[in-house]
Design an enzyme around this catalytic site. Structure first.
Site, PDB file in Angstrom:
ATOM      1  N   LYS A 180       0.845  -1.195   0.000  1.00 39.38           N
ATOM      2  CA  LYS A 180       0.000   0.000   0.000  1.00 39.38           C
ATOM      3  C   LYS A 180       0.881   1.245   0.000  1.00 39.38           C
ATOM      4  CE  LYS A 180      -1.639   2.632   2.954  1.00 39.38           C
ATOM      5  NZ  LYS A 180      -1.517   3.814   2.088  1.00 39.38           N
ATOM      6  N   GLY A 233       7.291   5.560   7.768  1.00 40.71           N
ATOM      7  CA  GLY A 233       6.389   6.706   7.850  1.00 40.71           C
ATOM      8  C   GLY A 233       6.607   7.433   9.161  1.00 40.71           C
ATOM      9  N   SER A 234       5.558   8.108   9.622  1.00 42.69           N
ATOM     10  CA  SER A 234       5.689   8.932  10.824  1.00 42.69           C
ATOM     11  C   SER A 234       5.695   8.068  12.088  1.00 42.69           C
ATOM     12  CB  SER A 234       4.522   9.914  10.890  1.00 42.69           C
ATOM     13  OG  SER A 234       3.312   9.187  10.989  1.00 42.69           O
ATOM     14  N   VAL A 237       1.980   7.132  13.305  1.00 44.87           N
ATOM     15  CA  VAL A 237       1.339   5.998  12.621  1.00 44.87           C
ATOM     16  C   VAL A 237       2.102   4.712  12.904  1.00 44.87           C
ATOM     17  CG1 VAL A 237       0.682   5.061  10.377  1.00 44.87           C
ATOM     18  CG2 VAL A 237       0.319   7.470  10.843  1.00 44.87           C
ATOM     19  N   GLU A 255      10.456   2.046  10.284  1.00 44.02           N
ATOM     20  CA  GLU A 255      11.437   3.139  10.160  1.00 44.02           C
ATOM     21  C   GLU A 255      10.661   4.441  10.109  1.00 44.02           C
ATOM     22  OE1 GLU A 255      14.556   2.956  10.733  1.00 44.02           O
ATOM     23  OE2 GLU A 255      14.479   0.781  10.883  1.00 44.02           O
ATOM     24  N   CYS A 289      13.704  11.679   5.454  1.00 45.61           N
ATOM     25  CA  CYS A 289      13.806  11.281   6.861  1.00 45.61           C
ATOM     26  C   CYS A 289      15.201  11.569   7.396  1.00 45.61           C
ATOM     27  CB  CYS A 289      13.468   9.812   7.010  1.00 45.61           C
ATOM     28  SG  CYS A 289      14.430   8.779   5.890  1.00 45.61           S
ATOM     29  N   GLN A 336       1.645  19.579   4.495  1.00 47.52           N
ATOM     30  CA  GLN A 336       3.099  19.723   4.691  1.00 47.52           C
ATOM     31  C   GLN A 336       3.503  21.192   4.642  1.00 47.52           C
ATOM     32  OE1 GLN A 336       3.789  16.245   5.902  1.00 47.52           O
ATOM     33  NE2 GLN A 336       5.620  17.413   5.450  1.00 47.52           N
ATOM     34  N   GLU A 386      10.244  16.995  14.338  1.00 47.89           N
ATOM     35  CA  GLU A 386      10.465  16.849  12.900  1.00 47.89           C
ATOM     36  C   GLU A 386       9.570  17.836  12.147  1.00 47.89           C
ATOM     37  OE1 GLU A 386       9.049  13.258  10.797  1.00 47.89           O
ATOM     38  OE2 GLU A 386      11.055  13.134   9.924  1.00 47.89           O
TER      39      GLU A 386
HETATM   40  P1  NAD Z   1       2.551   8.650   7.458  1.00 43.14           P
HETATM   41  O1  NAD Z   1       2.940   7.980   8.735  1.00 43.14           O
HETATM   42  O2  NAD Z   1       1.486   9.652   7.487  1.00 43.14           O
HETATM   43  O3  NAD Z   1       2.097   7.546   6.381  1.00 43.14           O
HETATM   44  C1  NAD Z   1       2.921   6.453   6.055  1.00 43.14           C
HETATM   45  C2  NAD Z   1       2.059   5.356   5.453  1.00 43.14           C
HETATM   46  O4  NAD Z   1       1.186   4.835   6.458  1.00 43.14           O
HETATM   47  C3  NAD Z   1       1.159   5.802   4.318  1.00 43.14           C
HETATM   48  O5  NAD Z   1       1.110   4.809   3.321  1.00 43.14           O
HETATM   49  C4  NAD Z   1      -0.192   5.943   4.990  1.00 43.14           C
HETATM   50  O6  NAD Z   1      -1.282   5.805   4.115  1.00 43.14           O
HETATM   51  C5  NAD Z   1      -0.147   4.791   5.958  1.00 43.14           C
HETATM   52  N1  NAD Z   1      -1.055   4.881   7.102  1.00 43.14           N
HETATM   53  C6  NAD Z   1      -1.738   5.960   7.569  1.00 43.14           C
HETATM   54  N2  NAD Z   1      -2.443   5.621   8.674  1.00 43.14           N
HETATM   55  C7  NAD Z   1      -2.199   4.308   8.923  1.00 43.14           C
HETATM   56  C8  NAD Z   1      -2.615   3.394   9.934  1.00 43.14           C
HETATM   57  N3  NAD Z   1      -3.419   3.775  10.918  1.00 43.14           N
HETATM   58  N4  NAD Z   1      -2.148   2.124   9.891  1.00 43.14           N
HETATM   59  C9  NAD Z   1      -1.290   1.730   8.919  1.00 43.14           C
HETATM   60  N5  NAD Z   1      -0.857   2.567   7.925  1.00 43.14           N
HETATM   61  C10 NAD Z   1      -1.317   3.838   7.925  1.00 43.14           C
HETATM   62  O7  NAD Z   1       3.921   9.238   6.855  1.00 43.14           O
HETATM   63  P2  NAD Z   1       4.115  10.130   5.546  1.00 43.14           P
HETATM   64  O8  NAD Z   1       3.577  11.491   5.800  1.00 43.14           O
HETATM   65  O9  NAD Z   1       3.652   9.382   4.351  1.00 43.14           O
HETATM   66  O10 NAD Z   1       5.722  10.187   5.472  1.00 43.14           O
HETATM   67  C11 NAD Z   1       6.502  11.085   6.189  1.00 43.14           C
HETATM   68  C12 NAD Z   1       7.123  10.425   7.387  1.00 43.14           C
HETATM   69  O11 NAD Z   1       7.877   9.283   6.994  1.00 43.14           O
HETATM   70  C13 NAD Z   1       8.132  11.313   8.112  1.00 43.14           C
HETATM   71  O12 NAD Z   1       7.955  11.202   9.493  1.00 43.14           O
HETATM   72  C14 NAD Z   1       9.483  10.723   7.699  1.00 43.14           C
HETATM   73  O13 NAD Z   1      10.539  10.980   8.586  1.00 43.14           O
HETATM   74  C15 NAD Z   1       9.162   9.288   7.613  1.00 43.14           C
HETATM   75  N6  NAD Z   1      10.140   8.579   6.797  1.00 43.14           N
HETATM   76  C16 NAD Z   1      11.038   7.763   7.429  1.00 43.14           C
HETATM   77  C17 NAD Z   1      12.004   7.110   6.680  1.00 43.14           C
HETATM   78  C18 NAD Z   1      12.989   6.183   7.348  1.00 43.14           C
HETATM   79  O14 NAD Z   1      13.562   5.329   6.669  1.00 43.14           O
HETATM   80  N7  NAD Z   1      13.218   6.308   8.635  1.00 43.14           N
HETATM   81  C19 NAD Z   1      12.070   7.287   5.309  1.00 43.14           C
HETATM   82  C20 NAD Z   1      11.143   8.147   4.698  1.00 43.14           C
HETATM   83  C21 NAD Z   1      10.171   8.781   5.459  1.00 43.14           C
END
Ligand code: NAD
Length: 486
Positions: A180, A233-234, A237, A255, A289, A336, A386
């Site tokens: 996804k 992701g964040s 989440v 991550e 990130c 953002q 962040e």
């Molecule tokens: P996000 O957490 O909002 O979303 C990430 C993913 O999770 C998306 O596909 C989203 O649809 C999905 N999601 C949303 N709610 C969910 C739930 N309840 N259960 C499961 N999945 C769900 O993050 P974003 O805004 O897409 O990305 C930015 C974040 O990602 C920043 O915090 C960044 O630091 C982080 N990031 C980390 C790395 C790393 O390797 N550490 C790399 C890139 C981005």
């Protein structure tokens, strides 16, 4: 049936069929450089669709895990070649839906191509160990077997590289996948899935769902048929994903966010320091990130550094990433942009000195100026949280130890860099900083595809590393076999 229903309307992939699901209820994918432009329309998968996709991955597992690893690798190799053939088309799509410059997008697509090439070769590598034994006529060995059904949930900021570095190892080690992508960049992700289908991946081995992240993602993490969840992701989440996956004791790899520091010591080359701060802080519009969001400078060279960084920032060309000469694209969406804007206001209220930037413009696209704050106190929220935008906070340090202390004084621990010509200080930094990635005289952004990647502290679940051969630990389980042939 192909991945396209008509024009800009795309489909989901479940059990090998491209499907127009959920009765035409669609997710809109917009161009952040021109928010009136719709790049694509995607299905909003339902809970039932998600369960069907998980069932399909479960059904496909038994045949896929029996497919010899070199044969799995041949499909990955073919997918790599298809990505290579479509390089510019995929890169243009990436810029259109995510906003980064075409050069940045092209680099990312090349990375995805190389990741598939790298893991195609993994199909020929040793799988397990033969161990010494104290029993006569005994063969003692281990083998790495597929983990099973794996859910892959990714963010929008690297919409092809992150899916590639999760999907390629999952497939080569024999797992089946439900994938996804993020709501803001599903088309680049779909192109990756298309390449795999065209390369001959059997039905059900990868399933592709778009729509509401919370709805689909919750099921992907909590369904009992899922053996592992790899999420980027964040932190907010990620914490929910962990809670959901743990109910079935599914394996978890998370991550998450960062608040990365670049430390500049007094002996550092000034031009290099400015270049690294610019690349780490404003490259990818600060939406990495591993982005540099704090620059910690030894006080002796702080004034000279800040002056040079401000001058370089004045010349940065911001605009539509598809136009030549543009060095920094827009933020991905209104949220953002507003987050960056609110942190800029907060920085002013907290008493940091705004040196340059601070303005946003969302008339046509989500554009923010590259922004630098000086005299930031490490306890201010702009130095702790962040931002995920083009905002650099300069923090002045007394000496190396003070700089290391300030680098560590956050809840994240993803990446950290130091600029110095002093070997002793460089190693002191590398050894004492609490982060999963350390860069010496390199930007905090950018990692090698064959090296373990992952953060410390709140940047990660601290379970399994990603990338390179380290990925095998997450995507396989180890079996130990005793054979007495006496
Ligand atoms: P996000 O957490 O909002 O979303 C990430 C993913 O999770 C998306 O596909 C989203 O649809 C999905 N999601 C949303 N709610 C969910 C739930 N309840 N259960 C499961 N999945 C769900 O993050 P974003 O805004 O897409 O990305 C930015 C974040 O990602 C920043 O915090 C960044 O630091 C982080 N990031 C980390 C790395 C790393 O390797 N550490 C790399 C890139 C981005």
């Amino acid at each position: 049936m192909t991945a396209t229903l008509s024009g800009k309307t795309y489909l989901n992939l479940i059990g090998g069929d491209w499907k127009d699901i959920n009765g035409g209820n669609m997710l809109e994918d917009h161009n952040p450089a021109d928010h009136g432009e719709v790049v694509g329309l995607f299905p909003m998968a339902t809970l039932e669709d998600t369960k069907t996709a998980i069932d399909a991955a479960h059904s496909a597992l038994s045949a896929w895990r029996k497919t010899p690893a070199p044969a799995r690798g041949a499909i990955l190799d073919k997918a790599s070649q298809i990505i290579s053939t479509r390089l510019d088309e995929i890169a243009k799509t990436l810029t259109l839906e995510e906003g980064k410059t075409f050069a940045e997008a092209r680099g990312e697509v090349m990375r995805a191509r190389d990741i598939f090439k790298y893991y195609s070769g993994e199909g020929w590598h040793a799988n397990g160990q033969v161990l010494p034994t104290s029993v006569n006529d005994e063969l003692l060995y281990t083998r790495h077997e597929p983990l099973g059904v794996v859910s892959i949930i990714t963010p929008w900021n690297f919409p092809i590289a992150i899916p590639a570095w999760k999907i390629a190892p999952a497939l080569i080690y024999g797992d089946t996948v439900i994938f996804k992508p993020a709501e803001d960049a599903p088309l680049t992700a779909l192109m990756l899935v298309e390449a795999l289908v065209e390369a001959g991946l059997p039905p059900g081995v990868i399933n592709f769902l778009t729509g509401d992240g919370a709805l689909i993602g919750t099921e992907m993490a909590s369904n009992p048929l899922v053996n592992g969840v790899s999420f980027t992701g964040s932190h907010t989440v990620g914490a929910q994903v962990y809670q959901n996956a743990i109910k079935n004791m599914a394996r978890v790899q998370l991550e998450m966010g960062g608040k990365n520091a670049l430390v500049i010591l007094k002996d550092a080359d000034l031009n290099l320091s400015v270049d690294l701060a610019m690349r780490g802080g404003f490259g990818l519009t600060g939406q990495a990130c591993t982005a540099t969001s704090r620059v910690i400078v030894e006080k002796e060279i702080a004034d000279a550094f800040v002056t040079a960084l401000t001058t370089a920032t004045k010349n940065l060309v911001v605009g539509n990433g598809l136009e030549s000469g543009v060095q920094m694209g827009p933020l991905v969406n209104r949220d953002q942009l507003q987050t960056s804007q609110s942190y800029i206001e907060l920085g002013k209220q907290e008493g940091a000195k705004l040196l340059i930037g601070g303005e946003v413009d969302e008339q046509h696209g989500y554009f923010a100026q590259a922004t630098i704050f000086d005299y930031v106190n490490p306890n201010m929220r702009i130095a702790q949280e962040e931002i995920f935008g083009p905002v650099i906070s300069v923090i002045r340090a007394k000496d190396l130890n003070d700089a290391i202390e300030k680098t560590n004084a956050i809840s994240f621990g993803l990446s950290a860099g130091v600029v110095t010509n002093n070997l002793k200080n460089a190693f002191a930094f590398a050894n004492q900083v609490d982060a999963g990635v350390i860069k010496i005289n390199e930007p905090t952004t950018g990692v090698a595809l064959n090296a373990p990647f992952g953060g410390f502290k709140n940047s990660s679940a601290n379970t399994f590393k990603e990338q390179g051969q380290a990925a095998m630990d997450f995507y396989t389980r180890t079996k130990t076999i005793y054979v007495n042939h006496g």
